[in-house]
Write a protein that holds these residues in place. Structure first.
Motif, mmCIF file in Angstrom:
data_model
loop_
_atom_site.group_PDB
_atom_site.id
_atom_site.type_symbol
_atom_site.label_atom_id
_atom_site.label_comp_id
_atom_site.label_asym_id
_atom_site.label_seq_id
_atom_site.Cartn_x
_atom_site.Cartn_y
_atom_site.Cartn_z
ATOM 1 N N LYS A 72 -1.496 8.134 -12.244
ATOM 2 C CA LYS A 72 -1.824 9.528 -11.280
ATOM 3 C C LYS A 72 -2.339 9.333 -10.022
ATOM 4 C CE LYS A 72 -5.249 13.259 -12.026
ATOM 5 N NZ LYS A 72 -6.341 13.860 -12.479
ATOM 6 N N ALA A 73 -2.936 7.927 -9.815
ATOM 7 C CA ALA A 73 -3.305 7.677 -8.651
ATOM 8 C C ALA A 73 -2.128 7.634 -7.498
ATOM 9 C CB ALA A 73 -4.179 6.199 -8.519
ATOM 10 N N MET A 74 -1.166 7.125 -8.376
ATOM 11 C CA MET A 74 0.222 6.962 -7.405
ATOM 12 C C MET A 74 0.707 8.263 -6.996
ATOM 13 S SD MET A 74 3.837 5.272 -8.512
ATOM 14 C CE MET A 74 4.398 6.400 -9.484
ATOM 15 N N GLY A 75 0.670 9.120 -7.920
ATOM 16 C CA GLY A 75 0.943 10.513 -7.424
ATOM 17 C C GLY A 75 0.093 11.297 -6.449
ATOM 18 N N ASP A 76 -1.200 10.858 -6.278
ATOM 19 C CA ASP A 76 -2.137 11.127 -5.197
ATOM 20 C C ASP A 76 -1.973 10.153 -4.043
ATOM 21 O OD1 ASP A 76 -3.063 13.023 -6.905
ATOM 22 O OD2 ASP A 76 -4.758 11.820 -7.762
ATOM 23 N N GLY A 77 -1.391 9.262 -3.953
ATOM 24 C CA GLY A 77 -1.342 8.327 -2.824
ATOM 25 C C GLY A 77 -2.423 7.652 -2.708
ATOM 26 N N THR A 78 -2.936 7.171 -3.905
ATOM 27 C CA THR A 78 -4.386 6.252 -3.644
ATOM 28 C C THR A 78 -4.158 5.023 -4.799
ATOM 29 O OG1 THR A 78 -5.589 7.280 -5.429
ATOM 30 C CG2 THR A 78 -5.888 8.164 -3.122
ATOM 31 N N GLU B 114 -6.045 -1.208 0.179
ATOM 32 C CA GLU B 114 -7.035 -0.111 -0.744
ATOM 33 C C GLU B 114 -5.964 1.072 -1.067
ATOM 34 O OE1 GLU B 114 -10.176 0.579 -1.441
ATOM 35 O OE2 GLU B 114 -10.498 -1.312 -0.880
ATOM 36 N N ARG B 115 -4.775 1.043 -0.462
ATOM 37 C CA ARG B 115 -3.886 2.157 -0.935
ATOM 38 C C ARG B 115 -2.516 1.371 -0.822
ATOM 39 N NH1 ARG B 115 -5.654 7.912 1.538
ATOM 40 N NH2 ARG B 115 -7.754 7.776 0.438
ATOM 41 N N VAL B 116 -1.609 1.591 -1.683
ATOM 42 C CA VAL B 116 -0.186 1.079 -1.552
ATOM 43 C C VAL B 116 0.712 2.201 -1.677
ATOM 44 C CG1 VAL B 116 1.369 -0.516 -2.743
ATOM 45 C CG2 VAL B 116 -0.813 -1.158 -2.955
ATOM 46 N N ASP B 117 1.735 1.987 -0.786
ATOM 47 C CA ASP B 117 2.690 3.241 -0.652
ATOM 48 C C ASP B 117 3.591 3.410 -2.103
ATOM 49 O OD1 ASP B 117 4.628 4.833 0.836
ATOM 50 O OD2 ASP B 117 6.246 3.135 0.348
ATOM 51 N N LYS B 118 3.603 4.885 -2.296
ATOM 52 C CA LYS B 118 3.971 5.237 -3.589
ATOM 53 C C LYS B 118 5.646 4.268 -3.942
ATOM 54 C CE LYS B 118 2.655 10.068 -3.279
ATOM 55 N NZ LYS B 118 2.756 11.330 -3.251
#
Length: 117
Positions: free
Chosen positions: A28-34, A92-96
């Motif tokens: 779900k976080a991958m879908g949000d970009g987080t 903190e964030r990884v590319d989808k």
């Protein structure tokens, strides 16, 4: 020797569960970009690498046949996974696409192990 081999197979499966579980819990976080690579994912990949090498050695020592092509492909896929997770572990964030690639490669590695006989 069989008990030791089975012990390492169990540890290898725990590593797979850690890596794939870390991916699945963040879909779900991958879908949000987080999404981000968790320490469990890195430790799971390292566990897979160490136990996989140990399993090859134990099986060869026990005079079991080892498919070197299959092991080589699985090792190459795992090295790519490990490289991606290790390089981006502190972000903190990884590319989808990168996060999805780790999940796809992990799943591919599982199917290679199970279906290639």
């Amino acid at each position: 020797m069989d008990v030791l081999i089975h012990l390492f197979v169990g540890l290898h499966i725990i590593g797979i569960a850690s890596l794939l579980g870390g991916f699945l819990t963040q879909m779900k976080a991958m879908g949000d970009g987080t999404a981000r690579f968790s320490p469990a994912m890195l430790h799971g990949a390292l566990t897979m690498l160490i136990t996989g090498v140990a399993l090859v050695g134990l099986n060869q020592a026990d005079d079991n046949e080892v498919n070197n092509l299959k092991i080589g492909i699985k090792m190459a896929v795992l090295v790519v996974i490990l490289g991606l997770v290790y390089l981006k572990r502190d972000e903190e964030r990884v590319d989808k696409a990168m996060f999805g690639a780790v999940g796809a490669l992990t799943t591919a590695n599982i199917f290679i192990a199970v279906l290639w006989t």
